[in-house]
Design a protein around this motif. Structure first.
Motif, short mmCIF file in Angstrom:
data_model
loop_
_atom_site.label_atom_id
_atom_site.label_comp_id
_atom_site.label_asym_id
_atom_site.label_seq_id
_atom_site.Cartn_x
_atom_site.Cartn_y
_atom_site.Cartn_z
N LEU A 49 0.82 -1.21 0.00
CA LEU A 49 0.00 0.00 0.00
C LEU A 49 0.85 1.26 0.00
O LEU A 49 0.42 2.30 -0.47
CB LEU A 49 -0.96 0.00 1.19
CG LEU A 49 -2.08 -1.04 1.11
CD1 LEU A 49 -2.91 -1.00 2.38
CD2 LEU A 49 -2.95 -0.80 -0.11
N HIS A 50 2.08 1.16 0.49
CA HIS A 50 2.98 2.31 0.48
C HIS A 50 3.60 2.54 -0.89
O HIS A 50 4.16 3.60 -1.14
CB HIS A 50 4.09 2.13 1.52
CG HIS A 50 3.61 2.09 2.92
ND1 HIS A 50 3.00 3.15 3.54
CD2 HIS A 50 3.60 1.09 3.83
CE1 HIS A 50 2.66 2.82 4.76
NE2 HIS A 50 3.01 1.56 4.97
N THR A 51 3.53 1.56 -1.79
CA THR A 51 4.14 1.72 -3.10
C THR A 51 3.26 2.49 -4.07
O THR A 51 3.77 3.04 -5.04
CB THR A 51 4.48 0.36 -3.72
OG1 THR A 51 3.28 -0.38 -3.93
CG2 THR A 51 5.44 -0.42 -2.85
N PHE A 52 1.95 2.52 -3.86
CA PHE A 52 1.07 3.22 -4.79
C PHE A 52 1.38 4.71 -4.89
O PHE A 52 1.47 5.24 -6.00
CB PHE A 52 -0.40 3.00 -4.44
CG PHE A 52 -0.89 1.64 -4.83
CD1 PHE A 52 -0.88 1.24 -6.16
CD2 PHE A 52 -1.36 0.76 -3.88
CE1 PHE A 52 -1.33 -0.01 -6.52
CE2 PHE A 52 -1.81 -0.49 -4.23
CZ PHE A 52 -1.80 -0.88 -5.56
N PRO A 53 1.56 5.44 -3.78
CA PRO A 53 1.91 6.86 -3.92
C PRO A 53 3.25 7.06 -4.65
O PRO A 53 3.39 8.00 -5.44
CB PRO A 53 2.00 7.36 -2.48
CG PRO A 53 1.20 6.41 -1.69
CD PRO A 53 1.31 5.10 -2.37
N ARG A 106 3.82 10.55 -12.67
CA ARG A 106 3.34 11.93 -12.71
C ARG A 106 1.82 12.01 -12.83
O ARG A 106 1.27 12.82 -13.57
CB ARG A 106 4.01 12.69 -13.85
CG ARG A 106 5.51 12.85 -13.64
CD ARG A 106 6.13 13.75 -14.68
NE ARG A 106 7.54 13.90 -14.40
CZ ARG A 106 8.48 13.27 -15.08
NH1 ARG A 106 8.18 12.45 -16.05
NH2 ARG A 106 9.75 13.47 -14.78
N VAL A 107 1.16 11.11 -12.10
CA VAL A 107 -0.30 11.14 -12.03
C VAL A 107 -0.67 12.02 -10.85
O VAL A 107 -0.37 11.68 -9.71
CB VAL A 107 -0.86 9.71 -11.85
CG1 VAL A 107 -2.37 9.76 -11.69
CG2 VAL A 107 -0.46 8.83 -13.00
N PRO A 164 -7.95 8.78 -6.59
CA PRO A 164 -9.03 7.94 -6.06
C PRO A 164 -9.74 7.15 -7.16
O PRO A 164 -10.19 6.03 -6.93
CB PRO A 164 -9.98 8.93 -5.39
CG PRO A 164 -9.15 10.12 -5.09
CD PRO A 164 -8.12 10.17 -6.18
N TRP A 165 -9.83 7.73 -8.35
CA TRP A 165 -10.48 7.03 -9.45
C TRP A 165 -9.66 5.82 -9.91
O TRP A 165 -10.21 4.76 -10.24
CB TRP A 165 -10.73 7.97 -10.63
CG TRP A 165 -11.76 9.01 -10.33
CD1 TRP A 165 -11.52 10.32 -10.00
CD2 TRP A 165 -13.16 8.83 -10.29
NE1 TRP A 165 -12.71 10.96 -9.75
CE2 TRP A 165 -13.74 10.06 -9.93
CE3 TRP A 165 -13.99 7.74 -10.50
CZ2 TRP A 165 -15.10 10.22 -9.79
CZ3 TRP A 165 -15.36 7.91 -10.37
CH2 TRP A 165 -15.89 9.14 -10.02
N VAL A 166 -8.35 5.97 -9.92
CA VAL A 166 -7.49 4.86 -10.31
C VAL A 166 -7.60 3.73 -9.29
O VAL A 166 -7.75 2.55 -9.66
CB VAL A 166 -6.02 5.33 -10.47
CG1 VAL A 166 -5.08 4.15 -10.68
CG2 VAL A 166 -5.89 6.31 -11.62
N MET A 167 -7.52 4.08 -8.02
CA MET A 167 -7.63 3.06 -6.97
C MET A 167 -9.01 2.40 -7.01
O MET A 167 -9.14 1.18 -6.85
CB MET A 167 -7.38 3.69 -5.60
CG MET A 167 -6.00 4.27 -5.43
SD MET A 167 -4.73 3.04 -5.44
CE MET A 167 -4.92 2.38 -3.81
N GLY A 168 -10.05 3.21 -7.21
CA GLY A 168 -11.40 2.65 -7.31
C GLY A 168 -11.56 1.73 -8.51
O GLY A 168 -12.22 0.69 -8.42
N ALA A 169 -10.95 2.10 -9.64
CA ALA A 169 -11.03 1.25 -10.83
C ALA A 169 -10.31 -0.07 -10.60
O ALA A 169 -10.79 -1.13 -11.04
CB ALA A 169 -10.43 1.98 -12.03
#
Length: 145
Positions: free
Chosen positions: A101-105, A112-113, A118-123
């Motif tokens: 979970l720490h790697t996503f940020p 460069r997103v 939140p939309w990417v995580m939700g998708a």
């Protein structure tokens, strides 16, 4: 008919290879096992532990295909060792998920997103949910009558 058996065999082999690769990548390549051994000050045993994990996976795969019938006492010892190992595995997986979970940020920063995180995580979550429900209700769809 033999083509259906052949396709099912290839799909089973491919699925097994994918799951094994994911498991080994999750445990060995990401570095979860060396990190846990480092916490216990057992860093010099990393190679031994990785070899034991590999042998355990190979043994588990062979045992699931060809069950070995042993005496009552040996079965209980194997059950205890297997249960302990599975408990350690589940603990490692839960710890690894917390690390992942720490790697996503970090990944989003490098890509460069900046908008729509939140939309990417939700998708991603919705895709996982859809795939799980499809499998639960429809199965793989190969070889089903």
């Amino acid at each position: 008919m033999w083509t259906s058996h052949f396709i099912n065999g290839v799909m089973g082999l491919a699925s097994g290879v994918a799951v094994a690769t994911g498991t080994f990548a999750f445990i060995l390549v990401i570095g979860i096992l060396p990190r846990f051994l480092g916490w216990g000050r057992l860093g010099e045993y990393v190679i031994l532990a990785e070899n034991l994990v590999t042998l355990g996976v190979i043994y588990g795969a062979i045992y699931s295909l060809f069950p070995i019938h042993c005496t009552w006492q040996i079965n209980h010892v194997l059950l205890a060792v297997g249960g302990l190992s599975m408990g350690v595995f589940v603990g490692c997986i839960s710890g690894a998920l917390a690390e992942i979970l720490h790697t996503f940020p970090i990944m989003f920063r490098r890509l460069r997103v900046k908008v729509g995180l939140p939309w990417v995580m939700g998708a991603m979550a919705l895709g996982k949910l859809t795939g799980s429900l499809f499998y639960f209700f429809c199965g793989y769809g190969i070889g089903n009558p």
